[in-house]
Design a protein around this motif. Structure first.
Motif, PDB file in Angstrom:
ATOM      1  N   GLY A   1      -1.074   8.339  -0.067  1.00 24.52           N
ATOM      2  CA  GLY A   1      -0.467   7.376   0.842  1.00 24.52           C
ATOM      3  C   GLY A   1      -1.426   6.924   1.933  1.00 24.52           C
TER       4      GLY A   1
ATOM      5  N   ARG B   1       2.709   3.410   0.685  1.00 28.65           N
ATOM      6  CA  ARG B   1       2.999   4.705   0.072  1.00 28.65           C
ATOM      7  C   ARG B   1       4.132   4.605  -0.938  1.00 28.65           C
ATOM      8  NH1 ARG B   1       7.279   7.245   2.436  1.00 28.65           N
ATOM      9  NH2 ARG B   1       6.586   9.329   1.840  1.00 28.65           N
TER      10      ARG B   1
ATOM     11  N   SER C   1       3.881   7.129  -3.724  1.00 27.06           N
ATOM     12  CA  SER C   1       2.634   7.860  -3.476  1.00 27.06           C
ATOM     13  C   SER C   1       2.846   9.355  -3.664  1.00 27.06           C
ATOM     14  CB  SER C   1       2.126   7.571  -2.063  1.00 27.06           C
ATOM     15  OG  SER C   1       3.100   7.946  -1.096  1.00 27.06           O
TER      16      SER C   1
END
Length: 322
Positions: free
Chosen positions: A89, A107, A110
Motif C-alpha cells: 500500500g 491500497r 493491497s
C-alpha cells in the motif's frame, strides 16, 4: 520471545511532499515508511519497549524497503508477512502551511488488507500484556475479520486492548462496511481508546468539552480514554477499573511549544508514548505528559517514522520545556 505489547495493522509507504500546498501542485516527494500501527510499533521500539508487530506487505520493492526499515528499528519479522500476489500500500501526503496534512491512499486490495484471522495464535496472546489495533484494517476483508478476531481473542486472554479509530473517510467510500457502526462495535470491546475530535466526528460521536466527551466514551465500554487535541494539548480519563488509577480520574495536559514541520504520525507517536508509559507502570497523568512530549518532538522533523524520538530525546525535550 515474550513481548509486553503486540501491535497489528498496516505498513505503508508515505510519499511526503517537498513543499507545502495541495497535492495536485506537488512536483516531488520523499519516500518514508508509514502506516499508523507501524508508526506505533516503531515508536515503541525507539522508546525501549520493542513490541511484536503483525503486518503484511507486498513481495515488491516497496515491501522490501518497509521490511528493512522495520528490521532496522529492532522489530523482528515473526509476523511481518510477505504477500506473494498483492502490492504494498501507498499513501501520498499533502502538507498545509501549518504542517497539517491530507492523504491520498493507493491500497485497493493491497497486502495490508489481506491479514488472515488466526495468524497470531492463542499461546502468543496469552503471553502479551497489551494489544493495539487501528481502524484502517477494518475497512476491507479479510483484514477486517482478522482485526476483530484479534481484539476478541486478546481480550479473552486478559490483555489490555487499545484502539485508535484513525478515521480515513476515503478508505470507507464503499457501502460494504460502515465506519460509524464499526467504531461503535469496537469501542464496546476495548479497554483503551485513543481518538481525536476529527476521529469522533467521522464516527458520528459528538465532541463537546474533553471531560463530557471522555465521560460519554467511558460509558460505552473502555476504562481509559485519551483525547488528542492538537495544539490545545490532550486529555485523559479513566474509571476505577483501569490498572493505573485507584478511582475515577481525569487529567489535562496543555501541550508543548514547538515549531511544527510535519504533523504526520504525531497521533501515532502519542499512542506509542502512552502505551510505553502505562506498560512501565506510570500513573495516568505522567503517561499523558510523556505521550504529549513524544508527539511534540515528532512534529519537529519530516515524516512519521523517521521523526520518532528515543527516551533520552524525550527526556531532554521535557527538560528544555520545563
Amino acid at each position: 520471545m515474550t513481548r509486553p505489547v503486540l501491535v497489528a495493522g498496516e505498513t505503508l509507504v508515505d510519499f511526503i511532499p517537498e513543499q507545502t500546498g495541495p497535492l495536485a501542485a506537488v512536483e516531488s516527494f520523499s519516500r518514508r515508511a508509514g502506516g499508523a500501527p507501524a508508526n506505533v510499533a516503531v515508536g515503541l521500539a525507539h522508546l525501549d519497549s520493542v513490541p511484536l508487530f503483525w503486518t503484511r506487505v507486498g513481495d515488491d520493492a516497496f515491501g522490501d524497503y518497509l521490511r528493512e526499515t522495520l528490521a532496522d528499528a529492532g522489530l523482528d519479522d515473526t509476523y511481518v508477512e510477505v504477500d506473494p500476489t498483492a502490492k504494498t500500500g501507498l499513501a501520498f501526503v499533502s502538507l498545509g502551511e501549518e504542517a497539517d496534512r491530507e492523504f491520498s491512499f493507493h491500497r485497493h486490495e493491497s497486502a495490508d488488507t489481506r491479514l488472515q484471522p488466526g495468524t497470531v495464535d492463542d499461546e502468543v496472546l496469552a503471553d502479551v500484556e497489551w494489544v493495539h489495533v487501528g481502524g484502517v484494517t477494518l475497512a476491507d476483508e479479510p483484514g477486517r475479520t482478522a482485526t476483530l478476531d484479534l481484539v476478541e481473542r486478546a481480550g479473552a486472554h486478559g490483555a489490555t486492548v487499545s484502539f485508535d479509530p484513525n478515521a480515513r473517510p476515503e478508505l470507507w467510500a464503499s457501502d460494504e462496511f460502515s465506519f460509524v457502526e464499526t467504531v461503535e462495535d469496537v469501542i464496546e470491546q476495548v479497554d483503551v481508546l485513543k481518538a481525536s475530535p476529527d476521529d469522533l466526528a467521522e464516527a458520528g460521536i459528538a465532541y463537546d468539552d474533553p471531560e463530557e466527551t471522555a465521560t460519554a466514551l467511558l460509558d460505552r465500554g473502555p476504562h481509559t480514554v485519551f483525547l488528542t487535541l492538537g495544539g490545545e494539548g490532550s486529555f485523559a480519563a479513566a474509571t476505577a477499573e483501569a490498572p493505573w488509577t485507584e478511582g475515577r480520574e481525569s487529567t489535562f495536559h496543555d501541550g508543548y511549544t514547538v515549531e511544527p514541520v510535519d504533523t504526520t504520525g504525531a497521533g501515532d507517536a502519542f499512542t506509542a508514548g502512552a502505551i510505553a508509559a502505562l506498560v512501565d507502570g506510570a500513573p495516568l497523568g505522567e503517561a499523558l505528559g510523556f505521550a504529549n512530549a513524544v508527539a511534540a518532538v515528532t512534529t519537529t522533523a519530516p515524516g512519521a517514522m523517521t521523526a520518532l524520538p528515543t527516551r533520552d530525546e524525550v527526556a531532554a525535550f521535557r527538560a528544555e520545556q520545563s
